[in-house]
Design a protein around this motif. Structure first.
Motif, short mmCIF file in Angstrom:
data_model
loop_
_atom_site.label_atom_id
_atom_site.label_comp_id
_atom_site.label_asym_id
_atom_site.label_seq_id
_atom_site.Cartn_x
_atom_site.Cartn_y
_atom_site.Cartn_z
N CYS A 24 48.66 -84.84 -113.08
CA CYS A 24 48.49 -86.04 -113.42
C CYS A 24 47.12 -86.08 -114.21
CB CYS A 24 48.16 -87.08 -112.09
SG CYS A 24 47.73 -88.59 -112.94
N PHE A 25 47.61 -86.29 -115.73
CA PHE A 25 46.36 -86.44 -116.77
C PHE A 25 45.99 -88.06 -116.88
CE2 PHE A 25 48.53 -82.59 -117.75
CZ PHE A 25 47.86 -81.74 -117.61
N LYS A 26 44.69 -88.04 -116.76
CA LYS A 26 44.28 -89.54 -117.28
C LYS A 26 42.95 -89.26 -118.07
CE LYS A 26 45.38 -91.26 -112.61
NZ LYS A 26 44.90 -91.91 -111.30
N VAL A 27 42.99 -90.19 -119.02
CA VAL A 27 41.75 -90.53 -119.91
C VAL A 27 41.15 -91.45 -119.77
CG1 VAL A 27 40.90 -89.94 -122.42
CG2 VAL A 27 43.03 -88.68 -121.57
N ILE A 28 39.77 -91.55 -119.59
CA ILE A 28 38.93 -92.66 -119.46
C ILE A 28 37.95 -92.66 -120.57
CG2 ILE A 28 37.79 -94.10 -118.06
CD1 ILE A 28 38.91 -92.79 -115.70
N SER A 30 34.84 -94.06 -122.13
CA SER A 30 33.61 -94.93 -121.93
C SER A 30 32.45 -94.64 -122.89
CB SER A 30 33.36 -95.23 -120.68
OG SER A 30 32.24 -95.83 -120.28
N ASP A 31 31.86 -95.60 -123.56
CA ASP A 31 30.65 -95.12 -124.48
C ASP A 31 30.65 -93.78 -125.26
OD1 ASP A 31 28.73 -96.72 -121.66
OD2 ASP A 31 29.75 -97.70 -123.70
N ASN A 32 31.90 -93.39 -125.91
CA ASN A 32 32.00 -92.28 -126.67
C ASN A 32 32.23 -91.10 -125.75
OD1 ASN A 32 32.22 -93.74 -128.96
ND2 ASN A 32 29.89 -93.23 -129.36
N GLU A 33 32.41 -91.27 -124.44
CA GLU A 33 32.74 -89.99 -123.49
C GLU A 33 34.14 -90.06 -123.09
OE1 GLU A 33 29.82 -89.44 -120.20
OE2 GLU A 33 28.28 -90.67 -121.34
N VAL A 34 34.52 -89.04 -123.04
CA VAL A 34 36.04 -88.88 -122.72
C VAL A 34 36.02 -88.05 -121.46
CG1 VAL A 34 38.10 -88.19 -123.36
CG2 VAL A 34 36.70 -89.11 -125.03
N PHE A 35 36.50 -88.59 -120.15
CA PHE A 35 36.77 -87.59 -119.08
C PHE A 35 38.05 -87.42 -119.06
CE2 PHE A 35 33.26 -90.86 -118.45
CZ PHE A 35 32.24 -90.27 -118.12
N PHE A 36 38.48 -86.20 -118.61
CA PHE A 36 39.78 -85.65 -118.54
C PHE A 36 39.70 -85.34 -116.96
CE2 PHE A 36 38.70 -84.20 -122.57
CZ PHE A 36 39.70 -84.70 -123.38
N LEU A 37 40.78 -85.97 -116.12
CA LEU A 37 41.05 -86.00 -114.72
C LEU A 37 42.22 -85.54 -114.60
CD1 LEU A 37 39.68 -89.48 -114.10
CD2 LEU A 37 38.52 -87.31 -113.98
N ASP A 42 38.88 -87.15 -107.70
CA ASP A 42 39.07 -88.43 -107.28
C ASP A 42 37.89 -89.30 -107.73
OD1 ASP A 42 41.58 -88.18 -105.96
OD2 ASP A 42 40.56 -87.50 -104.26
N LEU A 43 38.23 -90.54 -108.51
CA LEU A 43 37.22 -91.45 -108.86
C LEU A 43 36.91 -92.21 -107.46
CD1 LEU A 43 38.08 -92.27 -112.40
CD2 LEU A 43 36.28 -90.91 -111.56
N SER A 44 35.60 -92.93 -107.38
CA SER A 44 35.30 -93.87 -106.54
C SER A 44 35.63 -94.95 -106.78
CB SER A 44 33.81 -93.61 -106.04
OG SER A 44 33.06 -94.34 -107.16
N TYR A 45 35.78 -95.97 -105.96
CA TYR A 45 36.08 -97.39 -106.36
C TYR A 45 35.36 -97.92 -107.40
CZ TYR A 45 36.89 -102.32 -105.93
OH TYR A 45 36.93 -103.75 -106.10
N ASP A 46 34.01 -97.68 -107.39
CA ASP A 46 32.98 -98.05 -108.22
C ASP A 46 33.07 -97.58 -109.55
OD1 ASP A 46 31.77 -99.77 -106.42
OD2 ASP A 46 30.27 -98.33 -105.98
N GLU A 47 33.76 -96.48 -109.76
CA GLU A 47 33.88 -95.91 -110.93
C GLU A 47 35.13 -96.47 -111.65
OE1 GLU A 47 31.84 -91.21 -110.48
OE2 GLU A 47 33.73 -91.54 -109.53
N LEU A 48 36.00 -96.55 -110.70
CA LEU A 48 37.20 -97.14 -111.24
C LEU A 48 37.06 -98.44 -111.79
CD1 LEU A 48 40.11 -95.69 -108.67
CD2 LEU A 48 39.77 -95.05 -111.11
#
Length: 124
Positions: A24-28, A30-37, A42-48
């Protein structure tokens, strides 16, 4: 995209397809940063929530920009109509001036014809 490839040649094609399917590829962004997951992190609730809020803020900004552009477009359409109308008036005015000049020239010719006709009648 980030992918995990195995050099292990003894994977069957069905296992390989299952492994690819389960990724499962997700791209988030945020502020010119790209995270590949992938499914291993797993992201925490706060991060999501932070990512969602960031995306929602961007959505609202784009919505406001769309509304502004839509209003500008409507104003430009009205201005275009006004300019087209003004152009028609100028063209009509030019045509009227041209016809008035032609009318004046024809009146002068008519006057000359009447003058010559009266001279011819007076001689008779």
């Amino acid at each position: 995209m980030k992918a995990i490839w195995s050099d292990d040649s003894n994977l069957s094609s069905s296992n390989y397809e299952m492994h690819i399917t389960n990724m499962c590829f997700k791209v988030i962004e945020s502020d010119n940063e790209v995270f590949f997951l992938d499914d291993e992190s797993d992201l925490s609730y706060d991060e999501l929530r932070d990512a969602f809020e960031s995306l929602y803020d961007e959505f609202k900004k784009l919505g406001h920009k769309y509304s502004s552009l839509k209003k500008s477009h409507a104003c430009l359409i009205i201005e275009k109509y006004a300019l087209e109308k003004k152009t028609c008036i100028v063209i009509y005015s030019n045509k009227v001036n041209q016809l008035e000049e032609e009318n004046k020239a024809l009146k002068e010719k008519s006057g000359q014809v009447e003058y010559h006709t009266s001279k011819v009648h007076s001689r008779l």
